[in-house]
Scaffold this motif. Structure first.
Motif, PDB file in Angstrom:
ATOM      1  N   SER A  86       3.168   2.564   1.965  1.00 38.32           N
ATOM      2  CA  SER A  86       4.501   2.021   1.709  1.00 38.32           C
ATOM      3  C   SER A  86       4.543   1.433   0.306  1.00 38.32           C
ATOM      4  O   SER A  86       3.524   1.259  -0.344  1.00 38.32           O
ATOM      5  CB  SER A  86       4.844   0.938   2.734  1.00 38.32           C
ATOM      6  OG  SER A  86       4.052  -0.202   2.510  1.00 38.32           O
ATOM      7  N   SER A  87       5.726   1.083  -0.153  1.00 45.51           N
ATOM      8  CA  SER A  87       5.858   0.505  -1.495  1.00 45.51           C
ATOM      9  C   SER A  87       5.133  -0.810  -1.583  1.00 45.51           C
ATOM     10  O   SER A  87       4.596  -1.173  -2.627  1.00 45.51           O
ATOM     11  CB  SER A  87       7.341   0.353  -1.863  1.00 45.51           C
ATOM     12  OG  SER A  87       7.981  -0.444  -0.902  1.00 45.51           O
ATOM     13  N   ASP A  88       5.071  -1.581  -0.486  1.00 44.80           N
ATOM     14  CA  ASP A  88       4.335  -2.854  -0.494  1.00 44.80           C
ATOM     15  C   ASP A  88       2.848  -2.615  -0.712  1.00 44.80           C
ATOM     16  O   ASP A  88       2.188  -3.331  -1.451  1.00 44.80           O
ATOM     17  CB  ASP A  88       4.529  -3.595   0.845  1.00 44.80           C
ATOM     18  CG  ASP A  88       5.974  -4.000   1.059  1.00 44.80           C
ATOM     19  OD1 ASP A  88       6.725  -4.107   0.060  1.00 44.80           O
ATOM     20  OD2 ASP A  88       6.352  -4.187   2.224  1.00 44.80           O
ATOM     21  N   GLN A  89       2.286  -1.590  -0.070  1.00 44.78           N
ATOM     22  CA  GLN A  89       0.876  -1.277  -0.238  1.00 44.78           C
ATOM     23  C   GLN A  89       0.574  -0.761  -1.635  1.00 44.78           C
ATOM     24  O   GLN A  89      -0.447  -1.082  -2.199  1.00 44.78           O
ATOM     25  CB  GLN A  89       0.448  -0.219   0.799  1.00 44.78           C
ATOM     26  CG  GLN A  89       0.401  -0.745   2.203  1.00 44.78           C
ATOM     27  CD  GLN A  89       0.158   0.377   3.210  1.00 44.78           C
ATOM     28  OE1 GLN A  89       0.682   1.475   3.061  1.00 44.78           O
ATOM     29  NE2 GLN A  89      -0.620   0.068   4.225  1.00 44.78           N
ATOM     30  N   ARG A  90       1.504   0.025  -2.196  1.00 49.11           N
ATOM     31  CA  ARG A  90       1.302   0.547  -3.557  1.00 49.11           C
ATOM     32  C   ARG A  90       1.219  -0.603  -4.545  1.00 49.11           C
ATOM     33  O   ARG A  90       0.383  -0.612  -5.430  1.00 49.11           O
ATOM     34  CB  ARG A  90       2.443   1.475  -3.955  1.00 49.11           C
ATOM     35  CG  ARG A  90       2.325   2.866  -3.430  1.00 49.11           C
ATOM     36  CD  ARG A  90       3.285   3.803  -4.163  1.00 49.11           C
ATOM     37  NE  ARG A  90       4.592   3.253  -4.411  1.00 49.11           N
ATOM     38  CZ  ARG A  90       5.660   3.421  -3.638  1.00 49.11           C
ATOM     39  NH1 ARG A  90       5.569   4.109  -2.531  1.00 49.11           N
ATOM     40  NH2 ARG A  90       6.818   2.899  -3.969  1.00 49.11           N
ATOM     41  N   ASN A  91       2.120  -1.569  -4.410  1.00 47.17           N
ATOM     42  CA  ASN A  91       2.161  -2.685  -5.353  1.00 47.17           C
ATOM     43  C   ASN A  91       0.943  -3.589  -5.225  1.00 47.17           C
ATOM     44  O   ASN A  91       0.491  -4.154  -6.203  1.00 47.17           O
ATOM     45  CB  ASN A  91       3.443  -3.497  -5.173  1.00 47.17           C
ATOM     46  CG  ASN A  91       4.670  -2.695  -5.587  1.00 47.17           C
ATOM     47  OD1 ASN A  91       4.569  -1.780  -6.393  1.00 47.17           O
ATOM     48  ND2 ASN A  91       5.802  -3.027  -5.007  1.00 47.17           N
ATOM     49  N   SER A  92       0.398  -3.755  -4.036  1.00 46.21           N
ATOM     50  CA  SER A  92      -0.772  -4.619  -3.853  1.00 46.21           C
ATOM     51  C   SER A  92      -2.047  -3.944  -4.357  1.00 46.21           C
ATOM     52  O   SER A  92      -3.033  -4.618  -4.649  1.00 46.21           O
ATOM     53  CB  SER A  92      -0.934  -4.998  -2.383  1.00 46.21           C
ATOM     54  OG  SER A  92      -1.267  -3.858  -1.618  1.00 46.21           O
ATOM     55  N   ASP A  93      -2.049  -2.595  -4.490  1.00 45.65           N
ATOM     56  CA  ASP A  93      -3.214  -1.884  -5.016  1.00 45.65           C
ATOM     57  C   ASP A  93      -3.357  -2.045  -6.518  1.00 45.65           C
ATOM     58  O   ASP A  93      -4.403  -1.797  -7.070  1.00 45.65           O
ATOM     59  CB  ASP A  93      -3.114  -0.384  -4.687  1.00 45.65           C
ATOM     60  CG  ASP A  93      -3.349  -0.116  -3.204  1.00 45.65           C
ATOM     61  OD1 ASP A  93      -3.809  -1.043  -2.505  1.00 45.65           O
ATOM     62  OD2 ASP A  93      -3.055   1.013  -2.750  1.00 45.65           O
ATOM     63  N   ARG A  94      -2.313  -2.436  -7.186  1.00 45.58           N
ATOM     64  CA  ARG A  94      -2.338  -2.514  -8.651  1.00 45.58           C
ATOM     65  C   ARG A  94      -2.956  -3.790  -9.132  1.00 45.58           C
ATOM     66  O   ARG A  94      -3.070  -4.775  -8.575  1.00 45.58           O
ATOM     67  CB  ARG A  94      -0.932  -2.390  -9.214  1.00 45.58           C
ATOM     68  CG  ARG A  94      -0.420  -0.983  -8.982  1.00 45.58           C
ATOM     69  CD  ARG A  94       0.947  -0.828  -9.573  1.00 45.58           C
ATOM     70  NE  ARG A  94       1.411   0.513  -9.229  1.00 45.58           N
ATOM     71  CZ  ARG A  94       2.650   0.899  -9.333  1.00 45.58           C
ATOM     72  NH1 ARG A  94       3.575   0.103  -9.766  1.00 45.58           N
ATOM     73  NH2 ARG A  94       2.995   2.107  -9.016  1.00 45.58           N
TER      74      ARG A  94
END
Length: 94
Positions: A86-94
């Motif tokens: 999800s977009s939340d997971q993508r942002n936390s990976d950065r």
């Protein structure tokens, strides 16, 4: 006699072509996503909603899904692993 061996060698060589293709395909990840339709289906099941749009990048498919609550979410489906983020997971990976 030589012609007979040559014929057998050609038959064996031609017969191994499709077999080697099958082996190469087995080496690929079974979870790999190869089309927008596959990505849409994975995202739809994960989010439990209706797919609005699928865009393709070099490494993933970005899928926009309308949830039953009316909220639109964007998820990425990795082409190699088939993993849905999800977009939340993508942002936390950065």
């Amino acid at each position: 006699m030589k012609r007979w061996w040559l014929t057998i060698l050609m038959v064996i060589t031609l017969g191994l072509g499709p077999a080697s293709d099958a082996v190469a395909r087995q080496d690929r990840n079974d979870n790999a996503v190869e089309s927008k339709a596959q990505a849409a289906e994975k995202a739809r099941k994960q989010v439990n909603g209706r797919v609005l749009r699928v865009d393709q990048t070099r490494t993933a498919y970005r899928v926009k899904v309308l949830k039953k609550s009316g909220r639109v979410v964007s998820v990425d489906v990795d082409k190699r692993s088939g993993q849905v983020k999800s977009s939340d997971q993508r942002n936390s990976d950065r």
